[in-house]
Every structure is written in C-alpha cells, then in structure tokens.
Design a protein around this motif. Sequence first.
Motif, PDB file in Angstrom:
ATOM      1  N   VAL A  37       0.848  -1.268  -0.055  1.00  0.00           N
ATOM      2  CA  VAL A  37       0.190   0.109   0.009  1.00  0.00           C
ATOM      3  C   VAL A  37       0.809   1.286   0.136  1.00  0.00           C
ATOM      4  N   ARG A  38       0.896   2.311  -1.282  1.00  0.00           N
ATOM      5  CA  ARG A  38       1.767   3.122  -1.207  1.00  0.00           C
ATOM      6  C   ARG A  38       0.899   4.634  -0.328  1.00  0.00           C
ATOM      7  N   HIS A  39       1.454   4.999   0.390  1.00  0.00           N
ATOM      8  CA  HIS A  39       1.539   6.513   0.706  1.00  0.00           C
ATOM      9  C   HIS A  39       2.575   7.211   1.568  1.00  0.00           C
ATOM     10  N   GLU A  70       3.757   4.909  11.275  1.00  0.00           N
ATOM     11  CA  GLU A  70       3.532   3.878   9.977  1.00  0.00           C
ATOM     12  C   GLU A  70       4.274   4.632   8.663  1.00  0.00           C
ATOM     13  N   GLY A  73       3.925   3.282   3.927  1.00  0.00           N
ATOM     14  CA  GLY A  73       2.751   2.239   3.497  1.00  0.00           C
ATOM     15  C   GLY A  73       3.597   0.753   3.342  1.00  0.00           C
TER      16      GLY A  73
END
Length: 229
Positions: A37-39, A70, A73
């Motif tokens: 999951v990219r953040h 975090e 991600g």
Amino acid sequence: METSRSVLIVPLLVVGGLAAGPAAAAAPVVPFDTSFVRHSHRRPVFQLDQRFSILNGKVVGTNGFKGGIEWRGRWRAGLGFYRLSGGVPTRTTQPPGTPPGTRDEVRFRYGVIYGEYVFIGNPRWELSTPLQLGIGGYYTKYLFPDGGVARTNSRILYLVEPSVAAHYRIFRWVGLGAGTGYRQVFASGEQPEDQISGYIFFARVKLFLGDLYKVVRGRQRLFSQDGLK
C-alpha cells in the motif's frame, strides 16, 4: 444548405467512432499492483491487541495495545504494553509453612518495541511480519484462605516475538486483524519454572487515527468505503 451540412456530419462521426474503436480495444489493461500500500506521508497507527498463548498447559489471554508511526505504507515502528489477563496456577513449590488451601498464581507483564514490514496488500487488506522485542516482570502471587495476599519479588525477563499478521479494513478508520507467532523468553538469572515461552495467536482491532480524525471533524463519512473498493 442546412440539409447538406447535417448530412456531412453523420459520416464524420461514424468514421471517427470506427477509427477510435480498434485503438481503444487495443489499449492494454494494467492490473492493480498489490505489492504494498503506497502512502507518501507518515501517519500514526494504534492497535488494541489481544494475544493468546498456552501457559502451564492452559490457554490464557494477554491484553495489550500498541502505538507507532507508519511510513511509505510499508514500515511501522512503535511501543506497546501487555499484561496477563488473569492469574494462572504456577508450577513452583509453595514455601514451607504456607497455610493449606493457599492458591498461587503466576503474573506476567511486559513492554515492547516493535517493527513491522508489510510485504503484500492493498488499501483494503494486507499481510505483514511484525517483530517485538520486550522486557517484562514475572512473579508469583499467593492468595491465602483468610483473604491475605503476598507476592514474590519480580524477576526480569526478556522476550522476542516474531509473527505473521493480516488485517481487513472494514471502514477507512477501522480494521480487524489476526495472526500467529512464537514467544521466546530469556532470563538473565534463574530461569522461570512456568511455561511462558511458546506459540501465540492473536486478534486485534486496528484504528487508523488519521482517518478517524477526519470522521470526528466531519470531513469524512463514518462508514465511508472511499478508496477501499
């Protein structure tokens, strides 16, 4: 004149549609990347963590919580605290002179630093590998028939808990998770007679504080599924 102009428009539209059709059909379909999951930004995370293990042949619960940060991600790190939810009969021999009918229970609590790596997932679910390093106190509590209570001095124990975990996000601000792993306990001095090391399995409620804050401020609907489908 108006009639001729209308007649000319129809063939142009038809020809344009035929020209665009094969090109659109030939466009490649790019699959959704579930590697992680990219953040792009850091965000706080918080977990209520209920762990279970076998202690002296009995399944017991350990209540705890973890909070941390975090980033990208993929990585998480933070601090946590756990304590045995109830006393468990010990394997130690009661001291001489202990009144008959005295109950003895082992007590155990510990703090941890943890790191977690997400190796596959998407905005709805993920699979990760948490690792916890902790230090705790271990002692025996005596409950006498007359209502009196006594306890031994606390002994310091160290532990390592590698595990595998997964969670499923129900709404943007909350998810449910589960996992399994192993708790290995070390002592700098006398080893505990009670069985504290062993397999663990756990359930957790995970709160996404950034999205929860948006719900509280009215910027996001409580049961929003935006970005999760």
